[in-house]
Design a protein around this motif. Structure first.
Motif, mmCIF file in Angstrom:
data_model
loop_
_atom_site.group_PDB
_atom_site.id
_atom_site.type_symbol
_atom_site.label_atom_id
_atom_site.label_comp_id
_atom_site.label_asym_id
_atom_site.label_seq_id
_atom_site.Cartn_x
_atom_site.Cartn_y
_atom_site.Cartn_z
ATOM 1 N N ILE A 25 -3.832 -7.620 -13.264
ATOM 2 C CA ILE A 25 -4.137 -6.193 -13.173
ATOM 3 C C ILE A 25 -5.593 -6.002 -12.777
ATOM 4 O O ILE A 25 -5.919 -5.201 -11.890
ATOM 5 N N ARG A 26 -6.490 -6.731 -13.434
ATOM 6 C CA ARG A 26 -7.917 -6.614 -13.100
ATOM 7 C C ARG A 26 -8.171 -6.990 -11.644
ATOM 8 O O ARG A 26 -8.937 -6.339 -10.935
ATOM 9 N N ARG A 27 -7.526 -8.054 -11.195
ATOM 10 C CA ARG A 27 -7.804 -8.556 -9.852
ATOM 11 C C ARG A 27 -7.271 -7.636 -8.757
ATOM 12 O O ARG A 27 -7.890 -7.453 -7.723
ATOM 13 N N VAL A 83 -7.397 -2.368 -7.044
ATOM 14 C CA VAL A 83 -8.269 -1.946 -5.952
ATOM 15 C C VAL A 83 -7.963 -0.491 -5.598
ATOM 16 O O VAL A 83 -7.057 0.125 -6.145
ATOM 17 N N SER A 84 -8.732 0.064 -4.673
ATOM 18 C CA SER A 84 -8.452 1.414 -4.195
ATOM 19 C C SER A 84 -7.423 1.353 -3.082
ATOM 20 O O SER A 84 -7.491 0.489 -2.200
ATOM 21 N N GLY A 85 -6.468 2.277 -3.123
ATOM 22 C CA GLY A 85 -5.435 2.251 -2.092
ATOM 23 C C GLY A 85 -4.559 3.481 -2.124
ATOM 24 O O GLY A 85 -4.600 4.277 -3.076
ATOM 25 N N PRO A 86 -3.741 3.668 -1.089
ATOM 26 C CA PRO A 86 -2.867 4.854 -0.975
ATOM 27 C C PRO A 86 -1.767 4.851 -2.030
ATOM 28 O O PRO A 86 -1.405 3.812 -2.591
ATOM 29 N N ARG A 87 -1.197 6.053 -2.253
ATOM 30 C CA ARG A 87 -0.052 6.190 -3.152
ATOM 31 C C ARG A 87 1.276 6.020 -2.416
ATOM 32 O O ARG A 87 2.331 5.952 -3.032
ATOM 33 N N TYR A 88 1.225 5.984 -1.097
ATOM 34 C CA TYR A 88 2.410 5.765 -0.260
ATOM 35 C C TYR A 88 3.535 6.756 -0.554
ATOM 36 O O TYR A 88 4.694 6.387 -0.718
ATOM 37 N N THR A 89 3.162 8.032 -0.611
ATOM 38 C CA THR A 89 4.176 9.074 -0.537
ATOM 39 C C THR A 89 4.636 9.256 0.905
ATOM 40 O O THR A 89 5.608 9.966 1.176
ATOM 41 N N THR A 131 -9.516 3.752 7.541
ATOM 42 C CA THR A 131 -9.733 4.755 6.506
ATOM 43 C C THR A 131 -10.725 4.241 5.471
ATOM 44 O O THR A 131 -10.514 3.162 4.907
ATOM 45 N N PRO A 132 -11.813 4.962 5.196
ATOM 46 C CA PRO A 132 -12.761 4.528 4.163
ATOM 47 C C PRO A 132 -12.075 4.411 2.814
ATOM 48 O O PRO A 132 -11.272 5.267 2.430
ATOM 49 N N SER A 133 -12.388 3.351 2.079
ATOM 50 C CA SER A 133 -11.717 3.121 0.796
ATOM 51 C C SER A 133 -12.024 4.206 -0.218
ATOM 52 O O SER A 133 -11.241 4.433 -1.148
ATOM 53 N N ASN A 134 -13.161 4.927 -0.046
ATOM 54 C CA ASN A 134 -13.492 5.965 -1.028
ATOM 55 C C ASN A 134 -12.612 7.194 -0.898
ATOM 56 O O ASN A 134 -12.744 8.152 -1.649
ATOM 57 N N ARG A 135 -11.712 7.220 0.102
ATOM 58 C CA ARG A 135 -10.753 8.314 0.208
ATOM 59 C C ARG A 135 -9.556 8.098 -0.722
ATOM 60 O O ARG A 135 -8.713 8.975 -0.862
ATOM 61 N N PHE A 136 -9.476 6.904 -1.329
ATOM 62 C CA PHE A 136 -8.349 6.580 -2.196
ATOM 63 C C PHE A 136 -8.819 6.351 -3.626
ATOM 64 O O PHE A 136 -9.970 5.964 -3.881
ATOM 65 N N SER A 137 -7.904 6.570 -4.573
ATOM 66 C CA SER A 137 -8.165 6.218 -5.963
ATOM 67 C C SER A 137 -7.758 4.765 -6.188
ATOM 68 O O SER A 137 -7.097 4.142 -5.351
ATOM 69 N N ARG A 138 -8.169 4.217 -7.339
ATOM 70 C CA ARG A 138 -7.709 2.874 -7.707
ATOM 71 C C ARG A 138 -6.210 2.920 -7.972
ATOM 72 O O ARG A 138 -5.655 3.940 -8.358
#
Length: 469
Positions: free
Chosen positions: A24-26, A29-35, A460-467
Motif C-alpha cells: 500500500i505504501r509503495r 501514488v497519485s493517479g486517475p479514478r478511471y470513471t 497530465t501533471p500528477s498534481n491534477r490527481f489525488s493519491r
C-alpha cells in the motif's frame, strides 16, 4: 432492520482481502479514478458540428443510462469539489429547468426511442428542488424519453442530502418511479461535521433510512469520506459501527483530496486538522477490515456492497461497469448526461457541457450545450477495454482482445509487460496463458494497475490527481 444473510456473507468471505501494508505504501501514488478512459483531463474544445456528430452517431439500439445534474445546494460543505451553486433562491431552479427542457428537446432528436433503464439525479443537491419543480422535471423526462416502466428492470436513483429531504419528498420520488437512494453521510462525528460545515445527527439519517425502507426503496447507498479534518481511526470506526447498524446495501468510501488551489471551499478547512498520511491509510485499513467483517463485499475503487445487492452480483456475473457515477450495473447501456458540467459517454466518444451555469444556459439557448469532448482513437479503444475489464471484472481475456481488435496482446503491450511482471511478483496480478487477472489484494490497488495501460498519463501533471488511497 435487515440482518446479514449467512450464505451471502460466506460467499463474500471467499474474497476477503488482507491488508498488505508495504505494498500500500509503495503503490499509493497519485493517479486517475478511471470513471472514464481517457479521463476528462484529455478532453478538448469541440465545434458545434463535432458535438452534433458525436451525439448522433451512438448506438441507436443500446439502452440508455440517463444522468441529470442538479447543481444547487442550500448549504456549502467545505470539502466539496463538485460543480455546485450555493443558494436559497428556488427561482433559480425554475430557470435551470427551462434550460434542461431545451437540452432534452435537442437530445430527443437522436435518443427519444431508446429505452432508459437507468436514471440518476446527481448534484449538487437534487432534493433542493421544490415538490412542484421535482414533478416538473419528472414530467419532462417522461415527455422526452422512453423511461422503462418495469420496476424489476429499471434502476432510478437520486442523491439525497438528509438535511433537506423529508419523508414526504421520499414518498413523492418513489411514486415517480425512483427505487434507489444515495445518502451523503461522510462522517457521523460531530467535531468533523462542524469542521466541514455539514451537521447531520445520526438520528436524522436513521429516521430517513427507516422511512425509505418502509416506503419500498430497494437499495440504499451511503457515501463516506476518509481524510477529513479531526478524523482518527477510533472516531471513524465509531462512524462505521453506526453505518453498519443501518445496514445500507452499498457504501462508497472516498478518499478526501485536499486541493484548495482548485476548489476554493476547501480553503476554509484548517490544514493542520487533516489527518497525516499514515493515519489516513490506517483509517482506510480499518474501514476495509470492518466492513468485510460486517459482511460487505469489497468491489474495489472505494465501493462496497452487500453480497445480495445488484452491484455485488454484477461483479460476480461480469455485468459491472464504471462511468462518471462510479461503479454501476447494466454494462450494455450508454450514458447520456444532461445539465451543467454533465459528461455523456456515447459510443467511442465523450461530450461535456459547459461547467459554468450561465454559460450552460446560454449555450443551450444557442443549441450547443456540449462544448468539450473526446473522440477515441483505436489505441484508446484498446486501452479502455483493458482498463475497464480490469477495473470491473478484474480480468481481461487475451484471446477476446485479439478477436475484437486484431492484435497480438503481448506484442502490443510489449513496453508494459515488464511492469506487469513486477505487479505479478508483488502479488497484484496473475499473468496466465489467456488472461491477466487481478488478485484479491490487487483489488485494493486497481488504480495503479490501470495506470500501467494509460497512454495519456505522461501528458497530465500528477498534481491534477489525488493519491490512489
Amino acid at each position: 432492520m435487515k440482518g446479514p444473510n449467512s450464505s451471502a456473507v460466506t460467499a463474500c468471505s471467499e474474497h476477503r482481502i488482507a491488508w498488505p501494508q508495504d505494498l500500500i505504501r509503495r503503490y499509493n501514488v497519485s493517479g486517475p479514478r478511471y470513471t472514464s478512459y481517457p479521463t476528462a483531463l484529455s478532453f478538448r474544445d469541440l465545434s458545434p458540428d463535432e458535438a452534433a456528430r458525436i451525439m448522433g452517431h451512438s448506438d441507436p439500439t443500446a439502452p440508455l443510462s440517463l444522468y441529470v445534474h442538479i447543481p444547487f445546494c442550500r448549504h456549502l460543505c467545505y470539502y466539496c469539489a463538485c460543480n455546485k451553486v450555493v443558494t436559497r433562491d428556488h427561482s433559480r431552479a425554475d430557470a435551470y429547468l427551462d434550460a434542461l427542457e431545451e437540452e432534452m428537446q435537442l437530445a430527443a432528436t437522436w435518443h427519444r426511442q431508446r429505452p432508459v433503464t437507468q436514471l440518476h439525479w446527481g448534484g449538487g443537491t437534487p432534493t433542493f428542488l421544490t415538490d412542484a419543480q421535482t414533478d416538473r422535471l419528472c414530467d419532462l423526462l417522461e415527455q422526452y424519453f422512453d423511461l422503462d416502466a418495469d420496476p424489476e428492470r429499471r434502476e432510478f436513483s437520486i442523491e439525497v442530502d438528509p438535511r433537506v429531504t423529508s419523508v414526504d419528498r421520499l414518498e413523492q420520488l418513489y411514486k415517480r418511479g425512483f427505487n434507489r437512494l444515495s445518502l451523503g453521510v461522510q462522517d457521523f462525528n460531530l467535531e468533523t461535521q462542524e469542521a466541514v460545515h455539514r451537521i447531520q445527527p445520526f438520528g436524522m439519517v436513521s429516521d430517513l433510512v427507516d422511512a425509505a425502507r418502509e416506503i419500498g426503496y430497494r437499495s440504499i447507498n451511503f457515501d463516506l469520506i476518509y481524510g477529513l479534518p479531526l478524523q482518527t481511526v477510533k472516531r471513524f470506526h465509531a462512524t462505521l459501527e453506526k453505518v453498519i447498524a443501518l445496514r445500507p446495501d452499498r457504501i462508497a468510501c472516498y478518499s478526501y483530496a485536499h486541493l484548495p488551489s482548485r476548489f476554493s471551499p476547501q480553503r476554509r478547512l484548517i490544514t493542520s486538522d487533516l489527518p497525516e498520511a499514515e493515519t489516513k491509510l490506517s483509517i482506510l485499513q480499518d474501514t476495509v477490515n470492518t466492513l468485510q467483517d460486517a459482511g460487505y463485499f469489497y468491489i474495489g475503487m472505494d465501493h462496497f456492497a452487500l453480497p445480495e445487492d445488484e452491484l455485488a452480483k454484477a461483479w460476480h456475473d461480469g455485468s459491472l461497469q464504471r462511468n462518471f457515477q462510479g461503479y454501476s450495473t447494466q454494462a450494455e447501456t450508454e450514458l447520456l448526461a444532461l445539465g451543467v458540467s454533465a459528461i455523456s459517454q456515447l459510443g467511442n466518444a465523450y461530450l461535456q457541457n459547459h461547467k459554468d451555469l450561465g454559460d450552460y444556459q446560454a449555450s443551450v439557448e444557442a443549441g450547443t450545450p456540449a462544448v468539450r469532448g473526446y473522440q477515441m482513437t483505436r489505441d484508446d479503444e484498446i486501452r479502455r477495454h483493458v482498463i475497464m475489464r480490469l477495473a470491473c471484472q478484474n480480468a481481461v481475456q487475451l484471446s477476446e482482445m485479439e478477436r475484437l481488435f486484431g492484435i497480438n496482446v503481448r506484442l502490443y503491450f510489449a513496453r508494459e509487460w515488464p511492469v506487469l511482471l513486477e505487479l505479478e511478483s508483488d502479488g497484484l496480478l496473475k499473468l496466465e496463458t489467456d488472461h491477466i487477472r487481478v488478485t484479491d489484494i490487487g483489488r485494493l490497488l486497481l488504480r495503479p494497475i490501470c495506470m500501467v495501460f494509460d497512454a495519456h498519463l505522461s501528458d497530465t501533471p500528477s498534481n491534477r490527481f489525488s493519491r490512489v488511497m
